[in-house]
Design an enzyme around this catalytic site. Structure first.
Site, PDB file in Angstrom:
ATOM      1  N   TYR A  46      14.662  49.063  16.983  1.00  0.00           N
ATOM      2  CA  TYR A  46      14.339  48.938  17.486  1.00  0.00           C
ATOM      3  C   TYR A  46      15.851  48.727  18.914  1.00  0.00           C
ATOM      4  O   TYR A  46      15.751  47.608  18.993  1.00  0.00           O
ATOM      5  CB  TYR A  46      13.444  48.385  19.232  1.00  0.00           C
ATOM      6  N   ARG A  47      17.134  49.452  18.350  1.00  0.00           N
ATOM      7  CA  ARG A  47      18.271  48.953  19.047  1.00  0.00           C
ATOM      8  C   ARG A  47      18.874  49.400  20.040  1.00  0.00           C
ATOM      9  O   ARG A  47      18.253  50.144  21.420  1.00  0.00           O
ATOM     10  CB  ARG A  47      19.394  50.382  18.014  1.00  0.00           C
ATOM     11  N   GLU A  97      28.811  32.193  33.917  1.00  0.00           N
ATOM     12  CA  GLU A  97      30.094  33.048  32.820  1.00  0.00           C
ATOM     13  C   GLU A  97      31.617  32.961  34.060  1.00  0.00           C
ATOM     14  O   GLU A  97      32.505  32.865  33.841  1.00  0.00           O
ATOM     15  CB  GLU A  97      29.766  34.232  33.015  1.00  0.00           C
ATOM     16  N   GLU A 101      34.523  30.976  32.531  1.00  0.00           N
ATOM     17  CA  GLU A 101      36.180  31.097  32.400  1.00  0.00           C
ATOM     18  C   GLU A 101      37.040  31.541  33.735  1.00  0.00           C
ATOM     19  O   GLU A 101      38.812  31.393  33.708  1.00  0.00           O
ATOM     20  CB  GLU A 101      35.757  33.350  32.878  1.00  0.00           C
ATOM     21  N   ASP A 119      32.064  51.442  26.125  1.00  0.00           N
ATOM     22  CA  ASP A 119      33.132  51.623  25.290  1.00  0.00           C
ATOM     23  C   ASP A 119      33.456  49.745  25.336  1.00  0.00           C
ATOM     24  O   ASP A 119      33.913  49.892  24.519  1.00  0.00           O
ATOM     25  CB  ASP A 119      33.783  51.920  26.106  1.00  0.00           C
ATOM     26  N   GLU A 147      44.327  34.273  31.789  1.00  0.00           N
ATOM     27  CA  GLU A 147      44.726  34.152  32.929  1.00  0.00           C
ATOM     28  C   GLU A 147      44.238  34.105  33.652  1.00  0.00           C
ATOM     29  O   GLU A 147      43.530  35.416  33.488  1.00  0.00           O
ATOM     30  CB  GLU A 147      45.980  35.156  32.899  1.00  0.00           C
TER      31      GLU A 147
END
Ligand SMILES: [Zn+2]
Length: 186
Positions: A46-47, A97, A101, A119, A147
């Protein structure tokens, strides 16, 4: 920076063999969809899209964006965001996160909206956006950021990395201007 290589990555990520018993997977119609199925042990692939969380960090009509250091979309700008670890909460993922970052410690002040990410060549994603407030730390590009920059909301960079981030930015600006939260049906 994107393009053909990105598409190749998607094709390469399809399972060909059963991750449980290593038999070759075959396509079968299951629950109304064509899915990969293991004829030996009945494993069904199952994706699902991968959940990710990101932070809208605003300071004085400027938004904090991160320049991507690694593919996909090296050199493009995005929110500080990343994929959830297994067993992690979306909120915890967002705080982690942002810290990895940007070096900043943040407190989430509200959830904003949930977006589809179609995308990203690594996987289809679900992006859960939060509005976050800086409570500590020191601004320093770390981990997969090359940056960091606070961009004025009326002067954003052209090269934003993902369609979902573009939408979130536009809808956030609309929210700032009108006070109305974005339509969750869209
Ligand atoms: Zn199997």
């Amino acid at each position: 920076m994107s393009g053909d290589n990105d598409h190749k990555m998607v094709e390469d990520r399809e399972f060909k063999f059963c991750p449980w018993c290593t038999s070759k997977l075959a396509e079968r119609q299951i629950d109304g969809k064509k899915r990969k199925h293991c004829p030996e042990c009945d494993f069904v692939y199952y994706r699902n899209p991968a959940p990710a969380a990101g932070g809208l960090i605003i300071d004085d009509d400027k938004v904090l964006l991160v320049m991507r250091k690694y593919p996909p979309r090296v050199g493009d700008w995005s929110f500080p965001a990343g994929f959830m670890e297994y067993g992690e909460s979306p909120a915890r993922c967002c705080v982690r996160e942002v810290n990895e970052e940007t070096g900043l410690d943040v407190k989430l002040t509200s959830s904003f909206k949930v977006y589809s990410g179609n995308d990203d060549p690594r996987t289809k994603a679900v992006l859960i956006m939060y509005i976050a407030e800086i409570i500590g730390g020191e601004l320093q590009a770390g981990d997969d950021a090359s940056e960091l920059k606070f961009f004025p909301l009326n002067d954003l960079p052209e090269n934003l990395a993902f369609e979902s981030h573009v939408r979130a930015l536009n809808e956030y600006i609309e929210y700032r201007n009108t006070g109305r939260l974005p339509d969750p049906n869209e």
